[in-house]
Design a protein around this motif. Structure first.
Motif, mmCIF file in Angstrom:
data_model
loop_
_atom_site.group_PDB
_atom_site.id
_atom_site.type_symbol
_atom_site.label_atom_id
_atom_site.label_comp_id
_atom_site.label_asym_id
_atom_site.label_seq_id
_atom_site.Cartn_x
_atom_site.Cartn_y
_atom_site.Cartn_z
ATOM 1 N N ALA A 27 0.806 -1.214 0.000
ATOM 2 C CA ALA A 27 0.000 0.000 0.000
ATOM 3 C C ALA A 27 0.840 1.265 0.000
ATOM 4 O O ALA A 27 0.344 2.339 0.307
ATOM 5 C CB ALA A 27 -0.933 -0.003 1.216
ATOM 6 N N VAL A 28 2.120 1.162 -0.325
ATOM 7 C CA VAL A 28 2.958 2.355 -0.369
ATOM 8 C C VAL A 28 2.547 3.204 -1.570
ATOM 9 O O VAL A 28 2.576 2.760 -2.712
ATOM 10 C CB VAL A 28 4.450 1.968 -0.466
ATOM 11 C CG1 VAL A 28 5.305 3.223 -0.568
ATOM 12 C CG2 VAL A 28 4.862 1.155 0.748
ATOM 13 N N LYS A 29 2.175 4.453 -1.291
ATOM 14 C CA LYS A 29 1.696 5.352 -2.347
ATOM 15 C C LYS A 29 2.820 6.085 -3.052
ATOM 16 O O LYS A 29 2.714 6.394 -4.247
ATOM 17 C CB LYS A 29 0.727 6.380 -1.763
ATOM 18 C CG LYS A 29 -0.554 5.815 -1.206
ATOM 19 C CD LYS A 29 -1.473 6.950 -0.780
ATOM 20 C CE LYS A 29 -0.858 7.784 0.333
ATOM 21 N NZ LYS A 29 -1.778 8.863 0.793
ATOM 22 N N GLY A 30 3.864 6.428 -2.302
ATOM 23 C CA GLY A 30 4.908 7.227 -2.926
ATOM 24 C C GLY A 30 6.104 7.410 -2.024
ATOM 25 O O GLY A 30 6.097 7.037 -0.851
ATOM 26 N N VAL A 31 7.141 8.001 -2.614
ATOM 27 C CA VAL A 31 8.398 8.244 -1.913
ATOM 28 C C VAL A 31 8.700 9.738 -1.967
ATOM 29 O O VAL A 31 8.667 10.344 -3.052
ATOM 30 C CB VAL A 31 9.564 7.472 -2.566
ATOM 31 C CG1 VAL A 31 10.875 7.770 -1.855
ATOM 32 C CG2 VAL A 31 9.274 5.976 -2.569
ATOM 33 N N VAL A 32 8.976 10.332 -0.815
ATOM 34 C CA VAL A 32 9.433 11.718 -0.773
ATOM 35 C C VAL A 32 10.847 11.741 -0.216
ATOM 36 O O VAL A 32 11.129 11.161 0.833
ATOM 37 C CB VAL A 32 8.490 12.619 0.060
ATOM 38 C CG1 VAL A 32 8.327 12.103 1.479
ATOM 39 C CG2 VAL A 32 8.995 14.056 0.078
ATOM 40 N N GLU A 33 11.748 12.383 -0.952
ATOM 41 C CA GLU A 33 13.134 12.517 -0.534
ATOM 42 C C GLU A 33 13.415 14.004 -0.299
ATOM 43 O O GLU A 33 13.289 14.819 -1.221
ATOM 44 C CB GLU A 33 14.066 11.959 -1.603
ATOM 45 C CG GLU A 33 13.883 10.464 -1.837
ATOM 46 C CD GLU A 33 14.740 9.942 -2.955
ATOM 47 O OE1 GLU A 33 15.852 9.458 -2.685
ATOM 48 O OE2 GLU A 33 14.305 10.038 -4.126
ATOM 49 N N LEU A 134 3.906 4.429 -8.065
ATOM 50 C CA LEU A 134 4.638 3.185 -7.820
ATOM 51 C C LEU A 134 3.798 2.030 -8.356
ATOM 52 O O LEU A 134 2.657 1.846 -7.951
ATOM 53 C CB LEU A 134 4.892 3.011 -6.315
ATOM 54 C CG LEU A 134 5.569 4.182 -5.607
ATOM 55 C CD1 LEU A 134 5.870 3.816 -4.161
ATOM 56 C CD2 LEU A 134 6.837 4.614 -6.324
ATOM 57 N N ARG A 135 4.374 1.257 -9.259
ATOM 58 C CA ARG A 135 3.591 0.223 -9.930
ATOM 59 C C ARG A 135 4.129 -1.187 -9.729
ATOM 60 O O ARG A 135 3.528 -2.157 -10.206
ATOM 61 C CB ARG A 135 3.492 0.521 -11.418
ATOM 62 C CG ARG A 135 4.831 0.587 -12.146
ATOM 63 C CD ARG A 135 4.637 0.907 -13.618
ATOM 64 N NE ARG A 135 5.867 0.836 -14.380
ATOM 65 C CZ ARG A 135 6.695 1.852 -14.559
ATOM 66 N NH1 ARG A 135 6.428 3.007 -13.991
ATOM 67 N NH2 ARG A 135 7.793 1.698 -15.299
ATOM 68 N N VAL A 136 5.263 -1.333 -9.040
ATOM 69 C CA VAL A 136 5.846 -2.654 -8.789
ATOM 70 C C VAL A 136 5.874 -2.893 -7.287
ATOM 71 O O VAL A 136 6.345 -2.045 -6.524
ATOM 72 C CB VAL A 136 7.268 -2.764 -9.376
ATOM 73 C CG1 VAL A 136 7.853 -4.139 -9.077
ATOM 74 C CG2 VAL A 136 7.251 -2.501 -10.875
ATOM 75 N N LYS A 137 5.392 -4.026 -6.857
ATOM 76 C CA LYS A 137 5.344 -4.348 -5.432
ATOM 77 C C LYS A 137 6.725 -4.703 -4.908
ATOM 78 O O LYS A 137 7.445 -5.509 -5.497
ATOM 79 C CB LYS A 137 4.390 -5.512 -5.189
ATOM 80 C CG LYS A 137 4.164 -5.823 -3.709
ATOM 81 C CD LYS A 137 3.148 -6.930 -3.525
ATOM 82 C CE LYS A 137 2.919 -7.223 -2.058
ATOM 83 N NZ LYS A 137 1.948 -8.322 -1.837
ATOM 84 N N VAL A 138 7.081 -4.096 -3.787
ATOM 85 C CA VAL A 138 8.352 -4.376 -3.117
ATOM 86 C C VAL A 138 8.068 -4.690 -1.660
ATOM 87 O O VAL A 138 7.365 -3.937 -0.985
ATOM 88 C CB VAL A 138 9.316 -3.170 -3.210
ATOM 89 C CG1 VAL A 138 10.617 -3.471 -2.481
ATOM 90 C CG2 VAL A 138 9.593 -2.809 -4.672
ATOM 91 N N ASP A 139 8.600 -5.792 -1.163
ATOM 92 C CA ASP A 139 8.452 -6.183 0.236
ATOM 93 C C ASP A 139 9.835 -6.418 0.836
ATOM 94 O O ASP A 139 10.760 -6.858 0.154
ATOM 95 C CB ASP A 139 7.624 -7.470 0.384
ATOM 96 C CG ASP A 139 6.160 -7.262 0.040
ATOM 97 O OD1 ASP A 139 5.613 -6.209 0.398
ATOM 98 O OD2 ASP A 139 5.585 -8.167 -0.595
ATOM 99 N N ALA A 140 9.963 -6.144 2.131
ATOM 100 C CA ALA A 140 11.209 -6.426 2.841
ATOM 101 C C ALA A 140 10.876 -6.866 4.255
ATOM 102 O O ALA A 140 9.926 -6.367 4.861
ATOM 103 C CB ALA A 140 12.119 -5.198 2.872
ATOM 104 N N ALA A 141 11.648 -7.808 4.779
ATOM 105 C CA ALA A 141 11.426 -8.300 6.133
ATOM 106 C C ALA A 141 12.716 -8.894 6.673
ATOM 107 O O ALA A 141 13.567 -9.371 5.907
ATOM 108 C CB ALA A 141 10.315 -9.358 6.153
#
Length: 248
Positions: A27-33, A134-141
């Motif tokens: 559900a990540v909508k966007g990245v702000v840097e 963002l159109r590609v799903k990224v997961d990290a754990a």
């Protein structure tokens, strides 16, 4: 409690904390840097606006402290040449002649002044669901002593970029334009590392988790980011973030 149960509980806690930062998985909508500096007297309003964004679900928010204001008399305690190099890379991508603070870059695609949290959030919402989102799903754990990264399928190619950050840091500025002020900085980047390439197919990789605990880092973001022909950072097409423990 045995060591294995402690490790499992810790890993589950880390994952939960990370989802609280970036929003529910997928559900990540966007990245702000944010590009900022402790030695810039125009930056405190932007730092406060950025803090607001760090608390909004679905946003991966990263603050890059640059080092080119150090000549004003105060060496930014969170600044680094790597952060400055990233901003100059964006400047080349955007066709700009120079850099400035405070600057925000949204999804690696749009640059804007960083003083208005509503405007920044609005731009993220505008880009979401479009080609600029963002159109590609990224997961990290965390899985034991490893950081497991999973990236879904899509089209094109991109770099897998791992960004380490500190969730919260209080700083007393003793010299320069902000002399005598105490600031709390959020999600300040401590290191940026390439982790591999993505060529449109689903990919999984495992990295040592030790880096998360080095140099005071207690958060990590994974960015799936395209690059220009000259290798400068460009559009971010997927992202996630996680943290190890709550903020102070």
């Amino acid at each position: 409690m045995g060591l294995k149960r402690i490790a499992a509980a810790f890993a589950a806690y880390v994952l939960t904390a990370g989802l609280a930062l970036a929003g529910e998985t997928g559900a990540v909508k966007g990245v702000v840097e944010l590009f900022t500096s402790q030695g810039c007297n125009s930056c405190p309003p932007a730092d406060r606006a950025f803090e607001t964004l760090t608390r909004q679900p679905g946003i991966v928010a990263l603050a890059y402290h640059v080092d080119y204001w150090n000549y004003r008399g105060w060496t930014d305690t969170l600044g680094s040449p790597g952060n400055t190099a990233r901003q100059y890379g964006y400047a080349r991508s955007f066709g700009r002649n120079g850099v400035y603070t405070p600057q925000a870059v949204i999804n690696g695609r749009v640059q804007m002044k960083a003083v208005d949290a509503s405007a920044l959030s609005g731009k993220i919402n505008t880009l979401a669901g479009t080609e600029g989102g963002l159109r590609v799903k990224v997961d990290a754990a965390l899985q034991g002593d490893a950081l497991a990264i999973n990236i879904g399928p899509g089209s094109g190619k991109a770099d897998i970029v791992v960004v380490y950050f500190r969730q919260q840091k209080d700083v007393d500025v003793l010299k320069g334009e902000n002399k005598g002020q105490r600031f709390t900085y959020w999600n300040s980047v401590s290191d940026i590392q390439p982790a591999g390439m993505w060529h449109g197919e689903a990919v999984s990789l495992s990295l040592p988790a030790k880096k998360l605990r080095d140099e005071g880092s207690d958060g990590i973001a994974v960015l799936l980011q395209s690059a220009t022909e000259k290798g400068d950072p460009s559009a971010i097409i997927g992202a996630t973030a996680l943290t190890i423990g709550p903020t102070q």
